[in-house]
Design an enzyme around this catalytic site. Structure first.
Site, PDB file in Angstrom:
ATOM      1  N   TYR A   1     -26.858 -11.421   8.413  1.00  0.00           N
ATOM      2  CA  TYR A   1     -26.177 -10.455   7.498  1.00  0.00           C
ATOM      3  C   TYR A   1     -26.527  -9.058   7.694  1.00  0.00           C
ATOM      4  O   TYR A   1     -25.716  -8.114   8.053  1.00  0.00           O
ATOM      5  CB  TYR A   1     -26.060 -10.737   6.067  1.00  0.00           C
TER       6      TYR A   1
ATOM      7  N   ARG B   1     -33.225  -3.343  -3.890  1.00  0.00           N
ATOM      8  CA  ARG B   1     -33.151  -2.542  -4.963  1.00  0.00           C
ATOM      9  C   ARG B   1     -32.137  -2.367  -5.815  1.00  0.00           C
ATOM     10  O   ARG B   1     -31.938  -2.318  -6.987  1.00  0.00           O
ATOM     11  CB  ARG B   1     -33.165  -0.802  -4.476  1.00  0.00           C
TER      12      ARG B   1
ATOM     13  N   ARG C   1     -21.717  -9.633  -6.164  1.00  0.00           N
ATOM     14  CA  ARG C   1     -22.228  -9.795  -4.943  1.00  0.00           C
ATOM     15  C   ARG C   1     -23.427 -10.244  -4.969  1.00  0.00           C
ATOM     16  O   ARG C   1     -24.167  -9.729  -5.782  1.00  0.00           O
ATOM     17  CB  ARG C   1     -21.863  -8.630  -4.018  1.00  0.00           C
TER      18      ARG C   1
ATOM     19  N   PHE D   1     -34.814  12.106  12.086  1.00  0.00           N
ATOM     20  CA  PHE D   1     -33.584  11.144  11.846  1.00  0.00           C
ATOM     21  C   PHE D   1     -33.967   9.786  11.550  1.00  0.00           C
ATOM     22  O   PHE D   1     -33.495   9.030  10.661  1.00  0.00           O
ATOM     23  CB  PHE D   1     -32.899  11.320  12.820  1.00  0.00           C
TER      24      PHE D   1
END
Lengths: 412, 473
Positions: free
Chosen positions: B181, B228, B238, B298
């Site tokens: 997932y 978290r 969910r 980044f």
């Protein structure tokens, strides 16, 4: 865990010191774990406690093919079924020749050594250095024909040979130099370094061109361990809550601990490679390339999982239900303790005693000390098969169950 | 928090305020977007970027010009895909082909979508998706191909998941399913970005041969979010924590949120942290392959934020009660440390690893495993930035000094010389000043001869004035 287990052919093996802690485990490996298949040789372990449940060793380590003989000073204890046992003294040429004549080994695994704690200097030197020399020479055929040719010799060295028992060691490999003389504070390590050097220099030098290698384990523990685990648990079961919460240093220091079965496995992988190299050369196919050579080389063997020193002790205590929570920890600074330990040593030294807290124990629990196993992984295809947490549980479980059994006997 | 609240907070947390000021004042973006040269269409895309992403837009806008537009568009494309997937009002029959064919939509000039429910927060992006498509078609074909490929894989993954959710229970069972997932929602992004970096010459091509590295980059971030957000996700019905993990600690997932199961819940959350921390080493390894500062920044910023968030969540009962976040001060400090180099970033990782280790408790069944994974991160950092060497150890034994040691010795000697020189100079000054003073005193009539005589006869004090002995009455 590989689905298909490897087979290691090792021929006729003589395990020197095969009734000792590590030696016993090597024999258990070579015999394909009678400790797991034969109930009368099973190791004690607590029953009905999920923390001490683990998969079998036999399903994970290789399938060994060999004939096993053991020589030790006394062979009455720590025997396993399927091996032949001989009483012998490695410091005596005659005694060794007698054993070699009877066994005619292809491979010698030399694990015999007095323990670091009990050994006095003359004994350490006599057994570790002189004994190893005698054993090498007998195996190499220098003291006359014993009716066979030993092809390979694996020596149990120690990772402490490159350590002055003071400095921090971080990810140290086999290129680090031996520490000897005044810089070496631990005589045991000095004799191990001398003996290892003898062994490695003897590679291909004997009449029968026997190949040699050395294994350097770090922080060895496991079932039948009478030193590290034993001491930590002793403190864990006797100390008061307050004392147990004391921690020397910050506990940011990583330390190597190695499960004894992995150390045994390292020895047998090295032995297998030595035998293969010997046969290659004997068949005229040339030796191994330099970067894959095992003969004449030393190998660090660890669990490749350095952990914070106090975490291991607390994990062991937690297994005997003495939990020290992080917020309860009372961290004492190293600098202060070394002074205190030093004073305690001097004062108690006047009365001929050694205090529990010495400058050396303080440094030992505050130092960083872990090694690189890259060389063993690359050249021996070594992997720490049993993970550290399982190894710790096995070591503790053994002592816990043994204590329970002892207590049971007393009440009977 | 209002202004007063803030003032109060920062007066007790000066280090955080310092970090914020430092970041605002001293952060020098490696590249800045040049709005003057942008087309109207590009400006619209950047506007959408600001709207849809809170955390990413700032770092994207500092990217090297070569990758600025491609990564911005990549982000918007995935956001568009996400907006379709998230919308529970779209029936599966419409949703599935949309998700699977989204890759072709990218080349359909003028395509827009108005089928989202009004409350969907990024609805507007799809309503004006033609701008994204225009920009996509203007890109280098190499970049287009990469984005298209990832869009296809992700669209199919989402479609499969949507079907599974419709037909049976979509909750995550095994750790393997959990990884899969996370791979679909984050690992694939990592793959796409890596290919873009390498294509642009900003990443080591070897990264493509080790797909597990960029996979770990994505998984580490995603798993942190999942840990978290456990409460928020639970409230939205969910659940992403795999059954294989929570069933070790509680019988029902709901129990994690009940105060009477707090100990079990904490142990469960630490097993989740353990599972996530196993990626940390590979993340650092990946970052070692970055060859351009803006690309490094980044990638590094979200990673350091992730490990800090992980530390915040570790054995923190609050995660089961509400959404928790790292403070703004810490975030600025982390951004500052993530925009330097790998060594500084590694120090940050080590710092948070140790904080996690310090909170680790032996009553946790995974106590030692967590200690091991922390040790592994530290050991890995030591292998890329070694602090000891066999050479140095050998020289110590043989007594030879290294060039660096010789240099240090030379510098020390020079320093000593400087100190001696300064002392001598001070001495000279003292002598000169004293001579001038003595000379001046002598010129003004000081009787040094008398003073000297008095001293040699042992009278160190001036004679007491006689008038004191005969006070006038």
């Amino acid at each position: 865990m590989s689905a298909k287990r490897r087979t290691l052919e090792l021929g006729n093996v003589l395990v020197v010191g095969g009734c000792g802690f590590l030696g016993w485990h090597i024999v258990d490996h070579l015999l394909n774990f009678p400790s797991e298949t034969d109930p009368s040789y099973a190791l004690p372990k607590p029953v009905g406690d999920a923390r001490f449940e683990y998969p079998t060793l036999g399903s994970r380590y290789p399938d060994y093919h060999s004939t096993v003989s053991v020589v030790d000073l006394r062979t009455t204890n720590n025997r396993l079924p399927g091996a032949k046992y001989y009483d012998g003294d490695i410091t005596s040429v005659d005694s060794m020749l007698e054993v070699f004549r009877a066994v005619k080994p292809d491979l010698v695994i030399h694990t015999a050594s007095p323990s670091m704690i009990e050994g006095n200097k003359p004994l350490l030197h006599k057994v570790n250095v002189e004994g190893t020399r005698t054993l090498l020479e007998v195996a190499g055929g220098e003291h006359g024909d014993w009716g066979g040719k030993c092809k390979a010799f694996v020596y149990t060295s120690s990772s402490s040979v490159v350590h002055d028992t003071q400095s921090d060691l971080k990810n140290v490999n086999e290129e680090w130099p031996y520490i000897r003389g005044p810089a070496q504070k631990e005589y045991y390590s000095e004799t191990k370094a001398d003996a290892e050097e003898l062994v490695l220099k003897y590679n291909k030098k004997s009449p029968n061109e026997m190949l040699t290698a050395a294994i350097r384990p770090a922080g060895i523990h496991g079932e039948k361990d009478t030193t590290v685990t034993h001491k930590i648990l002793e403190h864990g079961s006797q100390a008061s809550d307050r004392v147990l919460r004391m921690q020397l240093g910050e506990n940011d220091n990583l330390f190597d601990f190695t499960y004894v079965g992995n150390v045994a496995y390292g020895h047998l992988l090295a032995a297998h490679r030595l035998l293969a190299s010997y046969d290659l050369v004997a068949a005229g196919k040339g030796g191994p390339l330099d970067y894959e050579r095992v003969d004449g080389e030393a190998f660090n063997i660890t669990n490749d999982s350095p952990v914070y020193f106090w975490d291991v002790t607390r994990a062991m205590w937690a297994l005997i239900n003495r939990v020290v929570e992080p917020e309860q920890v009372w961290a004492l600074p190293e600098g202060l303790l070394e002074t205190v330990g030093g004073i305690a040593e001097t004062v108690m030294g006047l009365f001929g005693k050694t205090p529990r807290l010495t400058a050396r124990t303080v440094r030992y629990s505050c130092m960083t000390r872990y090694y690189s196993t890259e060389k063993a992984k690359r050249r021996l295809a070594y992997l720490p098969v049993v993970p550290l947490d399982e190894g710790i549980a096995r070591a503790v479980g053994y002592i816990v169950a043994q204590k329970q059994a002892d207590a049971g006997k007393k009440t009977l | 928090m209002g202004l007063i609240g803030n003032a109060l907070y920062y007066s007790f947390h000066p280090m955080e305020l310092r970090a914020i000021i430092q970041w605002k004042v001293w952060h020098n973006p490696p590249h800045e977007r040049n709005e003057k040269n942008e087309t109207e269409n590009q400006k619209i895309c950047f506007k959408f970027l600001d709207k849809t992403s809170r955390s990413f837009s700032a770092v994207i806008k500092e990217l090297h010009p070569e990758l600025l537009i491609p990564i911005c568009i990549f982000y918007l494309v995935l956001r568009g895909l996400d907006t379709i997937e998230d919308d529970t009002s779209i029936p599966l029959a419409t949703k599935e082909p949309l998700l699977r064919d989204f890759k072709d939509i990218l080349t359909q000039d003028g395509w827009t979508f108005t089928g989202n429910r009004p409350e969907e927060k990024d609805r507007e992006l799809l309503v004006q998706f033609n701008h994204v498509i225009t920009e996509f078609m203007n890109m280098k074909p190499e970049y287009q191909a990469i984005i298209k490929d990832i869009t296809e894989k992700m669209g199919n993954g989402m479609a499969d998941y949507a079907i599974k959710a419709e037909n049976d229970d979509a909750s995550v069972k095994t750790k393997k399913e959990y990884d899969l997932y996370c791979f679909y929602v984050a690992g694939l992004v990592g793959e796409g970005l890596t290919r873009l970096f390498v294509e642009a010459g900003f990443g080591n091509p070897a990264l493509l041969k080790r797909p597990n590295l960029h996979k770990s980059m994505g998984l580490f971030l995603q798993k942190t979010n999942i840990i978290r957000d456990v409460r928020e996700d639970f409230d939205d019905n969910r659940r992403f924590w795999p059954q294989e993990i929570w069933s070790n600690h509680v019988d029902n997932f709901e129990d994690l949120f009940k105060p009477e199961h707090l100990d079990a819940a904490l142990n469960c959350s630490s097993e989740m942290v353990l599972n996530a921390l196993e990626h940390a080493e590979e993340c650092l390894f990946y970052l070692a392959g970055m060859r351009e500062q803006s690309v490094f920044n980044f990638c590094a910023i979200p990673q350091s934020m992730a490990i800090a968030t992980m530390e915040l969540c570790f054995r923190n009962p609050d995660i089961f009660k509400r959404n928790i976040k790292i403070t703004k001060g810490d975030a600025c400090d982390l951004m500052h440390k993530s925009t330097q180099n790998l060594s500084v970033l590694c120090d940050t990782f080590r710092q948070y690893t140790r904080k996690i280790h310090k909170k680790n408790t032996p009553k946790d069944p995974n106590f030692l495993k967590i200690s091991i994974v922390c040790g592994q991160i530290e050991k890995f950092i030591e292998t890329i930035f070694p602090t000891q060497s066999a050479d140095a150890a050998n020289r110590k034994v043989s007594g030879e000094a290294t060039a660096a040691e010789l240099q240090r010795k030379r510098e020390e000697d020079e320093n000593k010389k400087d100190v001696y020189f300064m002392m001598a100079l001070m001495g000279v000054i003292v002598v000169v000043v004293a001579s001038i003073m003595i000379f001046a005193a002598w010129m003004m009539g000081a009787r040094f001869d008398l003073a000297f005589k008095e001293i040699t006869s042992g009278n160190f004090r001036p004679p007491v004035k006689s008038q004191l002995e005969h006070p006038e009455l």
